[in-house]
Design an enzyme around this catalytic site. Sequence first.
Site, short mmCIF file in Angstrom:
data_model
loop_
_atom_site.label_atom_id
_atom_site.label_comp_id
_atom_site.label_asym_id
_atom_site.label_seq_id
_atom_site.Cartn_x
_atom_site.Cartn_y
_atom_site.Cartn_z
N ASP A 114 0.84 -1.20 0.00
CA ASP A 114 0.00 0.00 0.00
C ASP A 114 0.88 1.25 0.00
O ASP A 114 2.03 1.23 0.46
CB ASP A 114 -0.89 0.04 1.24
CG ASP A 114 -1.97 -1.03 1.23
OD1 ASP A 114 -2.24 -1.58 0.15
OD2 ASP A 114 -2.52 -1.32 2.31
N GLN A 115 0.33 2.34 -0.49
CA GLN A 115 1.08 3.60 -0.58
C GLN A 115 1.70 3.99 0.76
O GLN A 115 2.86 4.40 0.82
CB GLN A 115 0.17 4.72 -1.06
CG GLN A 115 0.88 6.07 -1.19
CD GLN A 115 -0.03 7.16 -1.73
OE1 GLN A 115 -1.19 6.90 -2.06
NE2 GLN A 115 0.47 8.37 -1.84
#
Length: 315
Positions: free
Chosen positions: A142-143
């Site tokens: 995930d970012q």
Amino acid sequence: MTAETRYYDPIVYVVPPEDDGMLLKTVLHRRLGMSRKLLSRLKLTEQGITVNGERRYTTVKLAAGDVVEVRMEAEESDDILPQDLPLDILYEDEHLLVVNKEAGMIVHPTHGHYVGTIANAVVHYWRERGETHRFRPVHRLDQETSGVLCIAKNPYAHQQISEQMQAGTVTKLYCAVVHGVVAADGGTVDGPIDRDPEQPHVRIVTPNGYPAVTHYEVLERYERHTLVQLRLETGRTHQIRVHMKHIGHPLVGDKMYGPPGGAELPPPFPRQALHAAKLGFEHPAAKRRLEIEAPLPADMRELVRTVRDIEPVQG
């Protein structure tokens, strides 16, 4: 006039006595683990598969001592803009690049995020070194998650590690700070995950979802929070975040799955407190186990120090 085709260094297999008389296609499948899709592609390549330096049909019988070489055409990610961005490289050879992704970076360009990604940085790094590869991450983060990210430099490496992931032989360890005091020293969350029908970008645990299993272990307890280590058995989108919320311990800083109203520390943590700490797998060519670790980043180390300062460590 067309440009000369470039190839990666060959994968070499010297036929041992026990493989004498074996078909070439059997060696490629059983000994090198090559998929049918990859072999079909290699057969169309001029120098794709050779025996003792000569192109041969895959139905040929091999003799002990024969030298089998497999060459893949070099590829590029022409749709990714090279950018001179910092990269923290944990491991690299002719097959793999493993980096320590910093929180806030997206792995691959998406709609609205065409620059500033790991892909932009990696493509620039390769071009500066005169290397030609297509950007092929073998998994995603995930970012806002930091930590170990593995990128394959060729289709064979990508296929090999992807198959290990499907077989469940890849070790993926994470560290997280969660809300609440986790009572058990360890446990397993076995909860199928799928999209929330009312919010498609959000995942939920639901009986009709895709199988998802997360193992957790308590590293340290505080008055209102817990430091945990997590091991993924599957790799569903947002799996750790969804599973920890499901058992009543959402991640600190998780804006999507965190507790209502925030209930954050003073000061609040700006991202989900999740770090991919370790990735273990069999090297696709060397066939030896690799265990690659990324240290806890500065922001999470500071988070742990803050929690310890304001909350007594529990027994």
